[in-house]
Write an enzyme that holds these catalytic residues in place. Structure first.
Site, short mmCIF file in Angstrom:
data_model
loop_
_atom_site.label_atom_id
_atom_site.label_comp_id
_atom_site.label_asym_id
_atom_site.label_seq_id
_atom_site.Cartn_x
_atom_site.Cartn_y
_atom_site.Cartn_z
N SER A 274 0.86 -1.18 0.00
CA SER A 274 0.00 0.00 0.00
C SER A 274 0.90 1.23 0.00
O SER A 274 2.12 1.13 0.05
CB SER A 274 -0.91 0.01 1.23
OG SER A 274 -0.13 0.19 2.41
N LYS A 275 0.27 2.40 -0.01
CA LYS A 275 1.03 3.64 -0.10
C LYS A 275 1.92 3.86 1.11
O LYS A 275 2.89 4.62 1.04
CB LYS A 275 0.10 4.84 -0.29
CG LYS A 275 -0.56 4.87 -1.65
CD LYS A 275 -0.96 6.26 -2.07
CE LYS A 275 0.25 7.10 -2.37
NZ LYS A 275 -0.09 8.35 -3.10
N ARG A 276 1.62 3.18 2.22
CA ARG A 276 2.50 3.38 3.38
C ARG A 276 3.87 2.72 3.16
O ARG A 276 4.82 3.00 3.88
CB ARG A 276 1.86 2.86 4.66
CG ARG A 276 1.65 1.36 4.72
CD ARG A 276 0.74 1.00 5.90
NE ARG A 276 0.52 -0.42 5.98
CZ ARG A 276 1.31 -1.27 6.61
NH1 ARG A 276 2.41 -0.84 7.18
NH2 ARG A 276 1.01 -2.56 6.65
N HIS A 277 3.97 1.86 2.15
CA HIS A 277 5.26 1.27 1.80
C HIS A 277 6.02 2.15 0.81
O HIS A 277 7.14 1.85 0.43
CB HIS A 277 5.06 -0.12 1.18
CG HIS A 277 4.47 -1.12 2.12
ND1 HIS A 277 3.15 -1.49 2.06
CD2 HIS A 277 5.02 -1.80 3.17
CE1 HIS A 277 2.91 -2.38 3.01
NE2 HIS A 277 4.01 -2.58 3.69
N GLY A 278 5.40 3.23 0.35
CA GLY A 278 5.99 4.07 -0.68
C GLY A 278 5.01 4.19 -1.83
O GLY A 278 3.85 3.79 -1.74
#
Length: 503
Positions: A274-278
């Site tokens: 997800s976006k929390r991984h980049g």
């Protein structure tokens, strides 16, 4: 008379359609935002499956939710697919025997299918409000019961429906899921069985009559003759619903498509990507200097490989060897460092001409709008082995293409590279380089190293002040080749300008 509901079933869908030229696969994005890594891997595998066997690959756009879908996202989705090299045989811009391929243009078809299901008793109007549904879900959880829809509106009488409508309630059309089980032979996961106790009745239209995903997808899968459906494992639980819809819509079981549910893509923490991984959007990777060949190569490795130790391969290998039955069911870890390394390998595989043509627009985007293409062609080999992303080119080549009036030395580079002793190096370099008969690497290099010998300096302490004075950075392409490309006049002017800095 109330609806008795569907009879219990034990669905067993184990046959696999032939993998040959009769194959029809699809990618069906819902363009409410940018296509992300998972979307495009699904498209890539579905496309490769059809291409490998000479089948047909179609693009279908699931854009019935106009509150979320935008024309900009639709256009961007088509562009990113074309950029990465995925083409389609039927779909937007091409047409085909089952046009239109945008679901927003097929609403009448879905409305007719929904009405057929309602008349047949396979679906019923549901008047439950969102608040009532939420309350009953919480009650079910508290009692350790499945939290799905409890069938409250299955057997409403005509009077009960009229009473709800008199209150001003709207209704959705809900599919009546028969009791029983569904078993299918998944191309990635093998035989899967799901008990319908875990598959509650589900809405197939919104309150305004617009179709929801499951109805529109099932209707189109039937109409478009899909034989193999490749999608993410998050849709495993949707499969019994879709097979039940196929049956209720009269689609013969020997024409049902096979399903291949791809593994999750996870981050370093083993959680779904997800976006929390980049960044996860393909457009971002494109903007950051990743090549389409490298992204296609890397996405193909997220769950599949051509065998052996091969990790660097192009479209030719993918289309010749891809086998969806060899896709792993284990989660695939997305590693941007590995992607960067692979991208670097692809950059180094390009011809100088190809690399230059790809660098040119990156330089333009960075503000270098009048690049000498002949000079870029000469400079490209100097940076080819030093780049993992095309976006590194402006930093490496800025010294070459920036106007002399705008050239400046980075403060950190001046601090590190133009300290004590640098003025002597620069003054000696100016004198010796001015005297060169020709401006070539073969003459520049010994002249510079001779300065070090004269001043008793090692090569690093000799080269660093010159590198900083000429390029403005501590890191640059090879120094002597850079000086040759920059030319005698510009090089000496920068050396002379910097000679008074360190003193």
């Amino acid at each position: 008379m109330t609806n008795p509901g569907p009879a219990p079933v034990a669905v067993r869908h184990l046959a696999i359609p032939p993998m040959d030229a009769t194959m029809r696969t699809r990618f069906a994005p819902a363009p409410s935002g940018e296509l992300h890594v998972g979307n495009v891997r699904t498209a890539l595998f579905s496309w490769a499956l059809a291409r490998r066997h000479g089948g047909t690959f179609l693009l279908r756009v699931e854009d019935t939710d106009r509150s979320r879908v935008t024309d900009e996202a639709y256009a961007a989705a088509l562009e990113i697919l074309q950029w990465i090299g995925i083409d389609w045989d039927e779909g937007p811009g091409i047409g085909g025997p089952h046009a239109p391929y945008r679901q927003s243009e097929r609403l009448a078809i879905y409305a007719e299918a929904a009405d057929r299901l309602r008349v047949a008793g396979a679906a019923y109007p549901c008047y439950c409000t969102a608040a009532e549904l939420a309350e009953r879900r919480e009650q079910a959880r508290a009692a350790n019961r499945p939290p799905g829809y409890d069938g409250r509106c299955r057997r409403l009488t005509a009077d009960e429906r009229a009473a709800f409508e008199a209150e001003g309630r709207t209704s959705v059309l809900r599919f009546w899921m028969p009791d029983g089980t569904t078993t299918w032979n998944d191309l990635v996961r093998g035989e899967i069985t799901i008990d319908h106790a875990n598959v509650p009745d589900f809405a197939i239209t919104r309150s305004d009559g617009h179709p929801l995903y499951l109805l529109a997808a099932a209707v189109d899968d039937i109409a478009m003759g899909l034989t193999h459906i490749v999608r993410g494992e998050d849709l495993v639980t949707a499969t019994p619903r879709q097979l039940a819809l196929y049956a209720a819509l009269g689609h013969p079981q020997d024409h049902w498509p096979a399903f291949a549910h791809l593994p999750l893509i996870i981050g370093a923490d083993k959680a779904p990507l997800s976006k929390r991984h980049g960044e996860v959007s393909l457009a971002w990777y494109r903007s950051q200097g990743f090549l389409p060949e490298a992204l296609a190569n890397y996405l193909a490795l997220l769950g599949w490989s051509p065998g052996g130790d091969r990790e660097f391969f192009g479209e030719d290998v993918l289309l010749a060897e891809f086998d969806v039955r060899r896709v792993s069911s284990n989660p695939a870890r997305f590693d941007i460092k590995k992607l960067e390394a692979l991208n670097g390998d692809w950059i180094r595989s390009l011809t100088v001409e190809d690399l230059s043509s790809r660098i040119a627009p990156v330089l333009n985007d960075a503000g270098f709008t009048d690049v000498d293409l002949a000079m870029l062609l000469a400079a490209a080999p100097l940076i080819q082995i030093r780049m993992n992303r095309l976006t590194e080119a402006p930093e490496l080549l800025h010294f070459l293409f920036i106007d002399d009036g705008a050239f400046a030395i980075e403060e950190a580079a001046a601090t590190k590279g133009l300290g004590e002793g640098s003025e002597a190096v620069l003054r000696a370099a100016s004198e010796r380089l001015h005297a060169l008969a020709e401006w070539t690497v073969e003459l520049i290099e010994p002249a510079v190293w001779g300065i070090g010998e004269l001043l008793g300096l090692n090569r690093k302490r000799t080269a660093t002040p010159l590198r900083v004075a000429i390029t403005g950075r501590m890191v640059s392409p090879p120094l002597f080749e850079s000086m040759e490309l920059l030319g005698r006049e510009r090089t000496l002017r920068r050396i002379d300008r910097a000679a008074g800095i360190g003193g």
